[in-house]
Design a protein around this motif. Structure first.
Motif, PDB file in Angstrom:
ATOM      1  N   GLN B  25     -50.497 -54.146   0.580  1.00  0.00           N
ATOM      2  CA  GLN B  25     -51.865 -53.491   0.717  1.00  0.00           C
ATOM      3  C   GLN B  25     -51.812 -53.082   2.212  1.00  0.00           C
ATOM      4  N   PHE B  26     -52.150 -51.770   2.330  1.00  0.00           N
ATOM      5  CA  PHE B  26     -52.504 -51.360   3.841  1.00  0.00           C
ATOM      6  C   PHE B  26     -53.787 -50.428   3.994  1.00  0.00           C
ATOM      7  N   TRP B  27     -54.840 -51.164   4.709  1.00  0.00           N
ATOM      8  CA  TRP B  27     -56.043 -50.778   4.629  1.00  0.00           C
ATOM      9  C   TRP B  27     -56.335 -49.880   5.777  1.00  0.00           C
ATOM     10  N   HIS B  28     -56.904 -48.670   5.685  1.00  0.00           N
ATOM     11  CA  HIS B  28     -57.152 -47.876   7.135  1.00  0.00           C
ATOM     12  C   HIS B  28     -58.475 -47.248   7.089  1.00  0.00           C
ATOM     13  N   GLY B  29     -58.907 -46.750   8.274  1.00  0.00           N
ATOM     14  CA  GLY B  29     -60.318 -46.121   8.250  1.00  0.00           C
ATOM     15  C   GLY B  29     -60.157 -44.581   8.548  1.00  0.00           C
ATOM     16  N   LEU B  30     -59.127 -43.735   8.297  1.00  0.00           N
ATOM     17  CA  LEU B  30     -58.907 -42.549   8.587  1.00  0.00           C
ATOM     18  C   LEU B  30     -59.181 -41.541   7.627  1.00  0.00           C
ATOM     19  N   SER B  31     -59.623 -40.272   7.998  1.00  0.00           N
ATOM     20  CA  SER B  31     -60.209 -39.291   7.073  1.00  0.00           C
ATOM     21  C   SER B  31     -59.309 -38.116   7.336  1.00  0.00           C
ATOM     22  N   GLY B  32     -59.339 -37.061   6.525  1.00  0.00           N
ATOM     23  CA  GLY B  32     -58.990 -35.608   6.654  1.00  0.00           C
ATOM     24  C   GLY B  32     -57.334 -35.786   6.621  1.00  0.00           C
ATOM     25  N   GLN B  33     -57.252 -35.012   7.628  1.00  0.00           N
ATOM     26  CA  GLN B  33     -55.496 -34.655   7.773  1.00  0.00           C
ATOM     27  C   GLN B  33     -54.978 -35.897   7.964  1.00  0.00           C
ATOM     28  N   ALA B  34     -55.372 -36.716   9.107  1.00  0.00           N
ATOM     29  CA  ALA B  34     -54.919 -37.892   9.419  1.00  0.00           C
ATOM     30  C   ALA B  34     -54.648 -38.768   8.206  1.00  0.00           C
ATOM     31  N   ALA B  35     -55.508 -38.910   7.096  1.00  0.00           N
ATOM     32  CA  ALA B  35     -55.261 -39.740   5.948  1.00  0.00           C
ATOM     33  C   ALA B  35     -54.229 -39.252   5.100  1.00  0.00           C
ATOM     34  N   GLU B  36     -54.212 -37.825   5.218  1.00  0.00           N
ATOM     35  CA  GLU B  36     -52.923 -37.313   4.402  1.00  0.00           C
ATOM     36  C   GLU B  36     -51.621 -37.622   4.924  1.00  0.00           C
ATOM     37  N   VAL B  37     -51.608 -37.456   6.135  1.00  0.00           N
ATOM     38  CA  VAL B  37     -50.451 -37.731   6.600  1.00  0.00           C
ATOM     39  C   VAL B  37     -49.938 -39.199   6.694  1.00  0.00           C
ATOM     40  N   ILE B  38     -50.949 -40.227   6.699  1.00  0.00           N
ATOM     41  CA  ILE B  38     -50.582 -41.490   6.309  1.00  0.00           C
ATOM     42  C   ILE B  38     -50.330 -41.773   4.973  1.00  0.00           C
ATOM     43  N   GLY B  39     -50.676 -40.943   3.942  1.00  0.00           N
ATOM     44  CA  GLY B  39     -50.420 -41.122   2.707  1.00  0.00           C
ATOM     45  C   GLY B  39     -48.714 -40.629   2.407  1.00  0.00           C
ATOM     46  N   ASP B  40     -48.459 -39.682   3.292  1.00  0.00           N
ATOM     47  CA  ASP B  40     -47.192 -39.020   3.006  1.00  0.00           C
ATOM     48  C   ASP B  40     -45.970 -40.024   3.518  1.00  0.00           C
ATOM     49  N   LEU B  41     -46.529 -40.526   4.832  1.00  0.00           N
ATOM     50  CA  LEU B  41     -45.462 -41.549   5.590  1.00  0.00           C
ATOM     51  C   LEU B  41     -45.449 -42.748   4.672  1.00  0.00           C
ATOM     52  N   THR B  42     -46.430 -43.248   3.903  1.00  0.00           N
ATOM     53  CA  THR B  42     -46.118 -44.453   3.134  1.00  0.00           C
ATOM     54  C   THR B  42     -45.222 -43.968   1.967  1.00  0.00           C
ATOM     55  N   LYS B  43     -45.280 -42.828   1.447  1.00  0.00           N
ATOM     56  CA  LYS B  43     -44.708 -42.360   0.210  1.00  0.00           C
ATOM     57  C   LYS B  43     -43.157 -42.375   0.789  1.00  0.00           C
ATOM     58  N   GLU B  44     -42.812 -41.911   2.195  1.00  0.00           N
ATOM     59  CA  GLU B  44     -41.645 -41.686   2.699  1.00  0.00           C
ATOM     60  C   GLU B  44     -41.004 -43.194   2.439  1.00  0.00           C
ATOM     61  N   PHE B  45     -41.930 -44.060   3.004  1.00  0.00           N
ATOM     62  CA  PHE B  45     -41.276 -45.494   3.223  1.00  0.00           C
ATOM     63  C   PHE B  45     -41.077 -45.908   1.874  1.00  0.00           C
ATOM     64  N   ASN B  46     -41.881 -45.712   0.955  1.00  0.00           N
ATOM     65  CA  ASN B  46     -41.472 -46.429  -0.389  1.00  0.00           C
ATOM     66  C   ASN B  46     -40.239 -45.699  -1.143  1.00  0.00           C
ATOM     67  N   LYS B  47     -40.053 -44.436  -0.695  1.00  0.00           N
ATOM     68  CA  LYS B  47     -38.768 -43.627  -1.213  1.00  0.00           C
ATOM     69  C   LYS B  47     -37.655 -44.323  -0.544  1.00  0.00           C
ATOM     70  N   SER B  48     -37.739 -44.682   0.761  1.00  0.00           N
ATOM     71  CA  SER B  48     -36.657 -45.104   1.634  1.00  0.00           C
ATOM     72  C   SER B  48     -35.843 -46.332   0.978  1.00  0.00           C
ATOM     73  N   GLN B  49     -36.665 -47.155   0.233  1.00  0.00           N
ATOM     74  CA  GLN B  49     -35.942 -48.601  -0.022  1.00  0.00           C
ATOM     75  C   GLN B  49     -36.864 -48.982  -1.390  1.00  0.00           C
ATOM     76  N   ASN B  50     -36.324 -49.992  -1.987  1.00  0.00           N
ATOM     77  CA  ASN B  50     -37.041 -50.454  -3.259  1.00  0.00           C
ATOM     78  C   ASN B  50     -37.591 -51.730  -3.479  1.00  0.00           C
ATOM     79  N   GLU B  51     -37.495 -52.399  -2.245  1.00  0.00           N
ATOM     80  CA  GLU B  51     -37.978 -53.697  -2.263  1.00  0.00           C
ATOM     81  C   GLU B  51     -39.370 -53.953  -2.225  1.00  0.00           C
ATOM     82  N   TYR B  52     -40.218 -53.166  -1.446  1.00  0.00           N
ATOM     83  CA  TYR B  52     -41.414 -52.956  -1.196  1.00  0.00           C
ATOM     84  C   TYR B  52     -42.113 -51.789  -1.603  1.00  0.00           C
ATOM     85  N   LYS B  53     -43.434 -51.759  -1.919  1.00  0.00           N
ATOM     86  CA  LYS B  53     -44.224 -50.781  -2.064  1.00  0.00           C
ATOM     87  C   LYS B  53     -45.394 -50.885  -1.313  1.00  0.00           C
ATOM     88  N   VAL B  54     -45.670 -49.981  -0.441  1.00  0.00           N
ATOM     89  CA  VAL B  54     -46.853 -50.060   0.387  1.00  0.00           C
ATOM     90  C   VAL B  54     -47.936 -49.024  -0.375  1.00  0.00           C
TER      91      VAL B  54
END
Lengths: 293, 430
Positions: B25-54
């Motif tokens: 679980q990753f809690w953050h306080g960003l909004s707008g574009q920055a929040a979208e980019v965070i979402g994309d980065l976590t997706k990228e991390f989740n795809k890069s391996q299959n042990e953890y899902k952020v």
């Protein structure tokens, strides 16, 4: 024939009361007890260490000049909003009650603002009156009036009073309209046969007859301005400029959430709780007797 | 119909992979574009391996995220990673045992993590000795934005923005004179820019013990002659009409993006937003008083950092460590930097962006970095680590407003804030 429900078991009434009691306990009594307990504690934000300090939190509150100013803001704010709401709602309800064509249309329009969430109402008024982009503030500027709620405390107070009233008038309107409709026609007709003018009839017959509603709305409006206006203040002024729109409930939020001073915040909510219980009891005890039902 | 729906639901549950990835679980306080980019980065991390899902969850603004995290910790349902804004840093450090220092997390999980790669002013802000406490994911610094159109109309040279405060006041006055409907200059975050960063930039003390970085009982000192003079100048500018005030946080931004104000002092984190407004603007470094010796020093950062809560399972700790390592990778960090406008906090990510030719196309992005690294941080410019800083900021902001509306003098506003602030520190520190 006696009209009485008879329960054979003594437990039965409790059984029917249980759901309500459970809900009250879980959502009111339990949190209230926790708040009272918290208000005697000095604790860090994470709850890693705590100390029982008796009434220290309370004493500090009353030493705090900002708290005293918050009391004044609350009084001015609550009374203004309550009076504005009662007056305009009654006025609109009296008009809507007399209208012949399109009654439903007008009623619906007037009730609409009540469906708007406080935060949205706040944002709406914030944009209308925002000094940088506001439509109304531009008009005021062009008229040569220096409207600036972000720095002028009185302007900010007027802004939140307006937005809080705007939202609450609908609620008052609804009750007033219902109570106006329930006034027996025969009374008004009798008065007009006696030669009373519409204004006379309104003052001498309508106002006394709707006084229970006025009394009820007065309490509801007070409670509304004490507790429900947080969203409006949060979105329009953030309690500023200075502390000029920080009312008691907003201060509870600032001290608890922003400053993480949980003890003080809890003590303030306990004071608020006592205060509101007090005015409610006071009204039901004394004012109610004088109200004509 | 119903049976069909239920059976297909069961089917879906069965089809999903047999092994279960550990949920982070990753809690953050960003909004707008920055929040979208965070979402994309976590997706990228989740795809890069299959042990953890952020799972990245937005918990409101910075303040709301922090209080949500604290409430969750108290009821033992804490998230694994939480983003805390820079003013909350001292509170987090003081909550001993509530978090796991990043350095310790990395060594526990046998991950090699080069903390030295994080640029010095940022690293020292979030470190205790050699130990990195939190990961400085999004750091920002205040810079000056100016509107070229309004400059031209006022007869000012667009390639020669004001360097000193004296020049800035002069420019603002000219903008106002050329069109009385416009505003000369404005600021966002007055407490952060006009006091905290002002102190560091002019190498004057905000508080003793190196602004609280070297001790936990600092005394506030931001009522020096330099501070008072500056606030007096702002008060005068407000009175004469070439400074306009809009609010305590980002309210003033709208006045710049709608071309009402000629100059604004604002965070780098807003660069993306300003750019979206399609106005002809440029950025430059913060102004300073040339009479103050040692100015300009260097700015201190704003923004937020990522903390890992204590009391989570070993598996989750490992997952959090891997996710943070992923975020610190040069290509990820520079992607974040370029899309959001926040600083590239590691040297390698800065080099990466440079190699891509990003700064040639977007010269504005280097201003904040050169401000931060202008000089080696002095004891006045390493950062701020003061318990109760959110509370002190509130007082500073309220007094700033009272000063502008002439309820108090600049001297009184600062003296009063120092006095009340010291009281807060004393109470919090016991």
């Amino acid at each position: 024939m006696e009209k009485r429900a008879i329960f054979n078991s003594r437990l039965f009434p409790y059984f029917f009361l249980a759901p309500q009691l459970l809900i009250s306990f879980a959502f009111f009594f339990w949190p209230a007890l926790l708040a009272i307990w918290q208000s005697f504690q000095k604790e860090d934000a994470f709850g890693l260490s705590s100390e029982f300090v008796w009434f220290e939190n309370y004493i500090e509150i009353f030493k705090d000049s900002n708290y005293i100013s918050a009391i004044f803001v609350t009084i001015i704010f609550s009374i203004s909003v309550t009076l504005i709401c009662l007056f305009f709602a009654l006025f609109l309800a009296a008009l809507a009650n007399r209208i012949k064509a399109g009654k439903i249309f007008y009623q619906t329009l007037i009730i609409c603002p009540y469906a708007v969430a406080p935060a949205i109402a706040g944002v709406l008024w914030f944009f209308l009156f925002s000094p940088s982009i506001g439509y109304l503030s531009n008009i005021l500027h062009n008229l040569g009036f220096q409207w600036n709620p972000s720095l002028n405390g009185n302007h900010a107070l007027i802004l939140i009073i307006l937005s809080a009233s705007w939202k609450q008038i609908s609620y008052n309107f609804l009750f007033y309209l219902a109570s106006l409709q329930s006034i027996p026609k025969s009374l008004l007709e009798a008065a007009s046969i006696d030669g009373a003018s519409p204004v006379r009839r309104f003052i001498d017959i309508v106002i006394p007859l709707i006084s229970p509603t006025t009394f009820f709305l007065f309490i509801m409006n007070m409670i509304y301005t004490f507790f429900d206006t947080f969203g409006i203040i949060y979105t329009t002024t953030h309690g500023g400029p200075g502390y000029s729109t920080t009312n008691l409930v907003y201060k509870v939020y600032v001290d608890g959430i922003v400053n993480l001073n949980l003890g003080s915040s809890a003590a303030q909510s306990v004071i608020l709780m006592i205060f509101v219980s007090f005015i409610t009891i006071l009204h039901f005890r004394f004012v109610e007797k004088k109200v004509h039902y | 119909m119903k049976i069909k729906a239920i059976s297909s639901l069961i089917l879906i549950t069965y089809i999903s992979p047999a092994f279960s990835a550990t949920d982070i679980q990753f809690w953050h306080g960003l909004s707008g574009q920055a929040a979208e980019v965070i979402g994309d980065l976590t997706k990228e991390f989740n795809k890069s391996q299959n042990e953890y899902k952020v799972t990245a969850i937005r918990k409101g603004n910075y303040q709301e995220t922090m209080i949500a995290g604290i409430a969750a910790y108290r009821s033992k349902k804490q998230p694994d990673i939480i983003q805390i804004y820079e003013v909350g840093t001292a509170t987090m450090i003081n909550a001993k045992g509530a978090t796991i220092p990043i350095s310790k997390l990395m060594t526990d999980n046998k991950i090699e993590f080069d903390t030295k790669d994080i640029i010095l002013p940022v690293r020292s802000y979030y470190s205790s000795g050699d130990q990195l406490l939190s990961f400085p994911f999004n750091s920002s610094a205040p810079i000056m934005y100016y509107n070229k159109n309004l400059f031209k109309k006022a007869g000012l040279d667009v390639n020669n923005p004001p360097k000193t405060w004296d020049e800035l006041f002069l420019y603002a006055e000219k903008i106002k004179k050329s069109n009385p409907k416009k505003c000369g200059f404005t600021t966002t975050w007055p407490a952060w820019i006009q006091l905290e960063n002002f102190s560091a930039w002019h190498n004057v003390s905000y508080a003793s013990q190196s602004n609280g970085m070297e001790g936990n009982s600092p005394t506030l000192k931001f009522n020096s002659q330099t501070h008072i003079k500056h606030w007096e100048n702002i008060q005068k500018a407000y009175k004469e009409g070439y400074f306009t005030y809009f609010g305590r946080t980002t309210e003033a931004e709208l006045s710049f993006t709608t071309e009402k104000c000629g100059i604004i002092l604002d965070s780098t984190g807003s660069y993306g937003k300003v750019k979206e407004a399609n106005i002809d603007f440029a950025v430059s470094q913060l102004p300073y008083y040339d009479k103050v010796t040692g100015a300009p020093q260097n700015t201190i950062i704003g923004g937020a950092s990522l903390w890992v809560f204590n009391g989570i399972s070993k598996e989750k700790q490992a997952g959090a460590a891997k996710f943070i390592l992923f975020l610190s990778r040069p290509e990820i960090m520079s992607k974040w930097h370029q899309l959001s406008g926040y600083l590239p906090v590691t040297q390698t990510s800065f080099d990466h962006s440079k190699k891509q030719g990003f700064y040639e196309k977007n010269p504005g992005f280097t201003v904040a970095i050169s401000e931060l690294t202008n000089k080696a941080p002095s004891e006045n410019s390493k950062g701020l680590r003061i318990i109760g800083l959110p509370n002190i900021r509130n007082i500073v902001e309220a007094n700033f407003e009272s000063m502008l509306s002439e309820k108090m003098t600049a001297q009184k506003a600062l003296d009063d804030a120092v006095e009340k602030g010291n009281d807060i520190i004393k109470k919090a520190g016991r």
